[in-house]
Design a protein around this motif. Structure first.
Motif, short mmCIF file in Angstrom:
data_model
loop_
_atom_site.label_atom_id
_atom_site.label_comp_id
_atom_site.label_asym_id
_atom_site.label_seq_id
_atom_site.Cartn_x
_atom_site.Cartn_y
_atom_site.Cartn_z
N LYS A 10 0.83 -1.21 0.00
CA LYS A 10 0.00 0.00 0.00
C LYS A 10 0.86 1.26 0.00
O LYS A 10 0.53 2.25 -0.66
CB LYS A 10 -0.93 0.00 1.21
N ALA A 11 1.96 1.23 0.75
CA ALA A 11 2.88 2.37 0.76
C ALA A 11 3.46 2.60 -0.63
O ALA A 11 3.55 3.74 -1.11
CB ALA A 11 4.00 2.14 1.78
N LYS A 12 3.85 1.53 -1.29
CA LYS A 12 4.41 1.64 -2.65
C LYS A 12 3.39 2.24 -3.61
O LYS A 12 3.73 3.06 -4.47
CB LYS A 12 4.85 0.26 -3.14
N GLU A 13 2.14 1.84 -3.46
CA GLU A 13 1.08 2.37 -4.33
C GLU A 13 0.91 3.88 -4.14
O GLU A 13 0.49 4.58 -5.06
CB GLU A 13 -0.24 1.65 -4.05
N LEU A 14 1.25 4.36 -2.94
CA LEU A 14 1.18 5.80 -2.67
C LEU A 14 2.45 6.52 -3.08
O LEU A 14 2.52 7.76 -3.01
CB LEU A 14 0.93 6.04 -1.17
N GLY A 15 3.45 5.74 -3.48
CA GLY A 15 4.74 6.34 -3.83
C GLY A 15 5.54 6.75 -2.61
O GLY A 15 6.39 7.64 -2.69
N LEU A 16 5.29 6.09 -1.48
CA LEU A 16 5.95 6.43 -0.23
C LEU A 16 6.69 5.23 0.34
O LEU A 16 6.31 4.08 0.12
CB LEU A 16 4.94 6.92 0.81
N THR A 17 7.75 5.50 1.10
CA THR A 17 8.43 4.46 1.86
C THR A 17 7.75 4.33 3.22
O THR A 17 7.01 5.24 3.63
CB THR A 17 9.90 4.82 2.08
N PRO A 18 7.98 3.24 3.95
CA PRO A 18 7.43 3.14 5.31
C PRO A 18 7.84 4.32 6.19
O PRO A 18 7.03 4.81 6.99
CB PRO A 18 8.01 1.82 5.82
N HIS A 19 9.09 4.80 6.05
CA HIS A 19 9.54 5.95 6.83
C HIS A 19 8.69 7.19 6.51
O HIS A 19 8.31 7.95 7.41
CB HIS A 19 11.01 6.26 6.53
N GLU A 20 8.40 7.39 5.23
CA GLU A 20 7.60 8.55 4.81
C GLU A 20 6.15 8.42 5.27
O GLU A 20 5.52 9.41 5.64
CB GLU A 20 7.68 8.71 3.30
N VAL A 21 5.64 7.19 5.25
CA VAL A 21 4.28 6.96 5.74
C VAL A 21 4.17 7.35 7.21
O VAL A 21 3.22 8.03 7.62
CB VAL A 21 3.86 5.49 5.54
N ILE A 22 5.16 6.95 8.00
CA ILE A 22 5.14 7.27 9.43
C ILE A 22 5.27 8.78 9.64
O ILE A 22 4.59 9.36 10.50
CB ILE A 22 6.24 6.49 10.17
N ALA A 23 6.13 9.43 8.87
CA ALA A 23 6.29 10.88 9.00
C ALA A 23 5.00 11.60 8.64
O ALA A 23 4.61 12.58 9.31
CB ALA A 23 7.44 11.36 8.11
N LEU A 24 4.32 11.15 7.61
CA LEU A 24 3.05 11.77 7.22
C LEU A 24 1.96 11.44 8.25
O LEU A 24 1.15 12.30 8.60
CB LEU A 24 2.62 11.28 5.84
N ALA A 25 1.98 10.21 8.75
CA ALA A 25 1.00 9.80 9.76
C ALA A 25 1.14 10.63 11.03
O ALA A 25 0.14 10.91 11.71
CB ALA A 25 1.15 8.32 10.08
N ALA A 26 2.37 11.03 11.35
CA ALA A 26 2.59 11.86 12.53
C ALA A 26 1.89 13.20 12.39
O ALA A 26 1.34 13.75 13.35
CB ALA A 26 4.09 12.06 12.76
N ILE A 27 1.90 13.76 11.17
CA ILE A 27 1.19 15.02 10.92
C ILE A 27 -0.31 14.80 11.06
O ILE A 27 -1.02 15.60 11.70
CB ILE A 27 1.53 15.56 9.52
N VAL A 28 -0.81 13.72 10.47
CA VAL A 28 -2.24 13.40 10.56
C VAL A 28 -2.64 13.23 12.03
O VAL A 28 -3.69 13.74 12.46
CB VAL A 28 -2.55 12.11 9.76
N HIS A 29 -1.80 12.55 12.78
CA HIS A 29 -2.07 12.33 14.20
C HIS A 29 -2.19 13.65 14.95
O HIS A 29 -3.08 13.82 15.79
CB HIS A 29 -0.96 11.48 14.81
N LYS A 30 -1.29 14.59 14.67
CA LYS A 30 -1.29 15.88 15.34
C LYS A 30 -2.46 16.75 14.88
O LYS A 30 -2.98 17.55 15.65
CB LYS A 30 0.03 16.61 15.10
N GLU A 31 -2.85 16.61 13.64
CA GLU A 31 -3.92 17.45 13.11
C GLU A 31 -5.28 17.11 13.71
O GLU A 31 -6.11 17.99 13.94
CB GLU A 31 -4.01 17.31 11.58
N THR A 32 -5.53 15.84 13.96
CA THR A 32 -6.84 15.46 14.49
C THR A 32 -6.72 14.28 15.44
O THR A 32 -6.06 13.30 15.15
CB THR A 32 -7.82 15.12 13.36
N ALA A 33 -7.39 14.42 16.57
CA ALA A 33 -7.45 13.33 17.54
C ALA A 33 -8.63 12.40 17.25
O ALA A 33 -8.78 11.36 17.89
CB ALA A 33 -7.58 13.89 18.95
#
Length: 347
Positions: free
Chosen positions: A195-218
């Motif tokens: 799924k990460a590959k389909e998004l054009g992201l590495t697992p590291h990038e997915v986690i970095a983006l997920a951290a922003i999503v996490h902070k944006e909304t609880a």
């Protein structure tokens, strides 16, 4: 006749002595020897504990430490004191106590949530296992470990997926770190990696983006929509322009992660930092916090939509108002600006 009397006397004395010895042995091993009122208690014995350490650990829980010492010595335990967390029950005798301390090492639940720094993580874990924060931090920061496993200074928080895990209390710092790496690799299943590959992201990038999503909304139910918005921006080449990354950049720049920032000012957007997504394109070099599994999976299973903008919804706190274009976003933004000014929030 005298010889018979002597032999009978010897036998009698032997029986008396044997009886006394048997009684003392029975008393030493099988008489209840606990001193607490609760139904159970837990004893924590440190690694490489000496006899003195063992005594210090047990004295608060046993009624007669000397009798315990005698029984433990006879059973050979004092030559092989074992570290760990042990449960002892009210009314246990010395034999039961030794057996429990010999083979009853019980695990503890180690839990940690969304720490912003590796120092915070070390402190959180150190409060739950024997390893102290200094040794944990050294293990987390070990450059050989990071290089060998494909991590770096910016993303060294990534291997630690927030959750509850079972560990033995006497786990070492390296043992904790290595176990978490296994959990990280187990988390990244073939399906998630694909799924990460389909998004054009590495697992590291997915986690970095997920951290922003996490902070944006609880709100867990809103996270897939927020993730979809940021993925839309990435695909179109837009800047992410995420306020949480600016807040993180301010904290990192000042070295003060305890400060509370409720409002991002226009001057903050000019901060020269790789984490300032108002100036730097793409995903930040590392996570700005440890994202929940729900936030990671929200990125991997994002909502498909045409939203590019969002602003806090003051009529439904915790949620956001979404927009497909800037003019619609500016109209949504007006209600937020009025509210935040009314609250007199300066920072």
């Amino acid at each position: 006749m005298n010889i018979k009397r002597i032999l009978l006397g010897v036998v009698f004395v032997g029986l008396i002595s044997g009886g006394i010895f048997a009684y003392m042995l029975y008393t030493s091993f099988f008489t209840p020897n606990t001193s607490f009122n609760a139904e159970e208690a837990f004893v924590y014995i440190p690694t490489d504990a000496s006899f003195e350490d063992l005594e210090e650990c047990l004295v608060p829980f046993v009624d007669d430490f000397k009798s315990f010492e005698s029984a433990a010595d006879k059973k050979g335990y004092l030559k092989n004191i074992k570290a760990g967390r042990y449960k002892i029950a009210k009314g246990m005798n010395n034999n039961e106590l030794v057996n429990s301390l010999r083979s009853g090492n019980l695990p503890v639940k180690v839990s940690f949530n969304n720490q912003e720094t590796i120092q915070d993580l070390a402190g959180r874990v150190a409060s739950q296992i024997e390893a102290d924060s200094v040794s944990l931090l050294a293990a987390f920061d070990d450059s050989k470990f990071l290089n060998a496993e494909g991590f770096n200074e910016a993303n060294k928080l990534s291997p630690y997926i927030p959750n509850s895990y079972e560990f033995f209390w006497n786990s070492s710092a390296q043992g904790f770190r290595d176990r978490m790496l296994k959990e990280y690799k187990r988390f990244w299943t073939d399906a998630r990696i694909e799924k990460a590959k389909e998004l054009g992201l590495t697992p590291h990038e997915v986690i970095a983006l997920a951290a922003i999503v996490h902070k944006e909304t609880a709100k867990i139910d809103e996270r897939p929509r927020v993730a979809g918005l940021y993925l839309n921006r990435l695909k179109s080449g837009m800047l992410l322009q995420a306020d949480p990354t600016v807040i993180y950049a301010i904290k990192k720049e000042s070295g003060n992660f305890d400060q509370i920032i409720k409002r991002v000012l226009y001057k903050d957007l000019e901060l020269d930092s790789p984490y300032n997504t108002y100036k730097k394109s793409g995903v930040p070099p590392g996570p700005i916090t440890m994202p929940d599994i729900s936030a990671i999976d929200a990125v991997l299973n994002s909502e498909k939509h045409k939203y590019y903008y969002m602003v806090a919804n003051v009529e439904n706190f915790g949620y956001h108002m979404f927009a497909e274009n800037l003019s619609q976003h500016n109209r949504n933004k007006e209600q937020y600006i009025r509210w935040i000014n009314a609250q007199k929030i300066k920072r």
